[in-house]
Design a protein around this motif. Structure first.
Motif, mmCIF file in Angstrom:
data_model
loop_
_atom_site.group_PDB
_atom_site.id
_atom_site.type_symbol
_atom_site.label_atom_id
_atom_site.label_comp_id
_atom_site.label_asym_id
_atom_site.label_seq_id
_atom_site.Cartn_x
_atom_site.Cartn_y
_atom_site.Cartn_z
ATOM 1 N N ARG A 283 23.760 40.846 34.424
ATOM 2 C CA ARG A 283 24.779 40.240 35.266
ATOM 3 C C ARG A 283 24.218 39.087 36.081
ATOM 4 O O ARG A 283 24.898 38.097 36.336
ATOM 5 C CB ARG A 283 25.361 41.316 36.193
ATOM 6 C CG ARG A 283 26.480 40.834 37.107
ATOM 7 C CD ARG A 283 26.966 41.972 38.008
ATOM 8 N NE ARG A 283 27.985 41.516 38.931
ATOM 9 C CZ ARG A 283 29.279 41.496 38.672
ATOM 10 N NH1 ARG A 283 29.720 41.905 37.493
ATOM 11 N NH2 ARG A 283 30.157 41.073 39.572
ATOM 12 N N THR B 228 25.814 47.948 29.335
ATOM 13 C CA THR B 228 25.650 48.117 30.778
ATOM 14 C C THR B 228 26.836 47.567 31.555
ATOM 15 O O THR B 228 27.330 48.199 32.494
ATOM 16 C CB THR B 228 24.360 47.421 31.248
ATOM 17 O OG1 THR B 228 23.239 48.001 30.575
ATOM 18 C CG2 THR B 228 24.178 47.572 32.750
ATOM 19 N N SER B 229 27.304 46.384 31.174
ATOM 20 C CA SER B 229 28.420 45.779 31.910
ATOM 21 C C SER B 229 29.710 46.574 31.731
ATOM 22 O O SER B 229 30.519 46.679 32.661
ATOM 23 C CB SER B 229 28.616 44.317 31.484
ATOM 24 O OG SER B 229 28.969 44.225 30.120
ATOM 25 N N ASP C 161 29.368 49.592 33.949
ATOM 26 C CA ASP C 161 29.580 49.202 35.348
ATOM 27 C C ASP C 161 31.071 49.066 35.651
ATOM 28 O O ASP C 161 31.546 49.483 36.716
ATOM 29 C CB ASP C 161 28.874 47.870 35.641
ATOM 30 C CG ASP C 161 27.356 48.004 35.671
ATOM 31 O OD1 ASP C 161 26.867 49.150 35.771
ATOM 32 O OD2 ASP C 161 26.672 46.968 35.584
ATOM 33 N N GLY D 234 33.769 43.575 29.416
ATOM 34 C CA GLY D 234 32.319 43.461 29.538
ATOM 35 C C GLY D 234 31.736 42.653 28.407
ATOM 36 O O GLY D 234 32.450 42.167 27.528
ATOM 37 N N VAL E 202 30.875 37.166 34.201
ATOM 38 C CA VAL E 202 30.940 37.886 35.473
ATOM 39 C C VAL E 202 32.224 37.523 36.218
ATOM 40 O O VAL E 202 32.900 38.389 36.792
ATOM 41 C CB VAL E 202 29.698 37.576 36.342
ATOM 42 C CG1 VAL E 202 29.870 38.141 37.745
ATOM 43 C CG2 VAL E 202 28.438 38.134 35.691
ATOM 44 N N GLN F 183 35.080 39.324 34.577
ATOM 45 C CA GLN F 183 35.029 40.757 34.864
ATOM 46 C C GLN F 183 35.448 41.041 36.301
ATOM 47 O O GLN F 183 36.202 41.985 36.572
ATOM 48 C CB GLN F 183 33.619 41.305 34.614
ATOM 49 C CG GLN F 183 33.535 42.819 34.758
ATOM 50 C CD GLN F 183 32.135 43.353 34.569
ATOM 51 O OE1 GLN F 183 31.255 43.080 35.386
ATOM 52 N NE2 GLN F 183 31.907 44.112 33.495
#
Length: 412
Positions: free
Chosen positions: A144, A189-190, A193, A185, A153, A156
């Motif tokens: 990120r 990972t994104s 999150d 995402g 980002v 998102q």
């Protein structure tokens, strides 16, 4: 596992005559034409996904597929009456979304949260997906904090901020539909999150967007990462994903529903996989209308092809196909007629061997669906929307059967 079919006002006309190619002059499309769940039993999907962009379009685009009259009827009658859900044996579910793909090039979603809630609640949907902004890219190596992820980002963050506002406004307005949050995402990972934040907001139904271009292994990597943060009672929906062979794997990671037009659209968009059979696919037999094929029309206008001869070859191909289905002639006669006609409009591609397989196997004869039993060989002809959409409906039927078989016929 529930399968939702995205609506784009794809219906068939029961009055259409396949021989004369004429319709009932009194036909009214919305009143008389039929949806797949009205033609097939059982319904070939568990629910319908309706996008606001399809119904209303946006201020900057003309993506709406509804006429003004259809739009007014949907809002006034509600989704249950508009889609005639009460006509079938199976009760279908209606889910609404914003249609983020249609406005992906814009800097910000074109709808306010309250406009979207008005759409969902006003039409009487069962589920409503929060306003989101699509992220197309996928790179699991970029965190990120990396400057290369700046636009990802931003999108998102917009999606999560709108999800929070959507949830709050739904609570304040006491809506009748179930709110669904969206996770966008660009990496496992994104996505994890985003799911974490959506659960903190209060969502227990979360749709995963932007995954259509991903390979199955990438989708599964994202789902595994989400497993680490997903609550036991959080259910996932895959937006635009229809990989029947992988539904068991998806289900093991909390996926309880998905939507896709792929089985339907392959009937007339794919080069080869046009007709679904239980264990394989077949190419549809292309016999375009002389007046409806752009290449052929251009050749006729340029004086390269005689229109009368083209019509003669077109009619001969259709007649021989029907005679073959009645077992009055052999397959070679049909293949020659198809080849002769194809030279006028598509001389660079020879599909003779593919057609041979389709015609010898006659898959429409083994299919128990209402479409194949009613129109027979016409379903295999790649020709005009009435045949192509019926083949698409047939594909939905086969896909739904395959899905239930893959899941062990469980209704989860």
């Amino acid at each position: 596992m529930k399968f939702f079919f995205p609506d784009s006002q794809d219906q068939v006309d029961p009055s259409f005559d396949f021989i004369t190619e004429e319709r009932d002059p009194r036909r009214v499309r919305q009143r008389d034409d039929r949806y797949a769940h009205e033609v097939l039993a059982p319904a070939p999907y568990d629910g319908v996904l309706v996008s606001k962009t399809i119904v209303d379009g946006t201020a900057r685009s003309t993506t709406g597929k509804y006429t003004s009259a259809q739009r007014q009827r949907l809002y006034s009658e509600g989704a249950e009456a508009f889609f005639r859900l009460y006509n079938g044996a199976d009760q279908l579910t209606i889910m609404g979304d914003c249609g983020a793909f249609s406005y992906h090039a814009e800097a910000y979603p074109p709808y306010t949260v309250d406009e979207v809630i008005d759409f969902y609640d006003g039409c009487g949907f069962d589920f409503g997906i929060s306003v989101d902004h699509l992220i197309f890219d996928y790179d699991q190596a970029i965190p990120r904090e990396d400057s290369r992820a700046e636009e990802w980002v931003r999108r998102q963050d917009i999606t999560l901020e709108l999800a929070a506002e959507f949830k709050a406004r739904c609570r304040t307005r006491r809506v009748d539909f179930t709110p669904v949050g969206v996770a966008q995402g660009w990496s496992p990972t994104s996505y994890a999150d985003a799911v974490t934040k959506l659960q903190q907001i209060g969502y227990r139904r979360i749709a995963l967007g932007g995954m259509v271009p991903l390979r199955t292994r990438d989708i599964l990597n994202c789902l595994r990462a989400i497993d680490d943060v997903r609550y036991a009672n959080t259910q996932l929906h895959l937006l635009g994903i229809s990989r029947c062979d992988d539904v068991r794997a998806f289900a093991s990671h909390g996926v309880t529903s998905f939507d896709s037009t792929s089985p339907f659209r392959q009937a007339f968009k794919d080069e080869r996989d046009n007709y679904y059979a239980p264990n394989r696919t077949y190419v549809a037999v292309r016999v375009p209308q002389v007046g409806g094929n752009t290449k052929l029309k251009n050749r006729i206008q340029a004086g390269e092809v005689d229109q009368g001869q083209a019509i003669k070859l077109e009619r001969a191909a259709l007649e021989l196909l029907r005679r073959y289905d009645r077992e009055e002639i052999d397959v070679e006669s049909v293949l020659q007629a198809l080849h002769d006609y194809s030279l006028l409009w598509n001389g660079k591609v020879d599909r003779t061997e593919q057609y041979r397989t389709t015609l010898i196997d006659r898959p429409w004869r083994q299919c128990p669906c209402t479409i194949c039993r009613t129109v027979g060989v016409e379903v295999i002809l790649f020709r005009g929307s009435e045949r192509n959409k019926r083949r698409g409906f047939h594909n939905l039927y086969v896909f739904e059967q395959q899905l239930r078989q893959e899941l062990g016929r469980e209704d989860t």
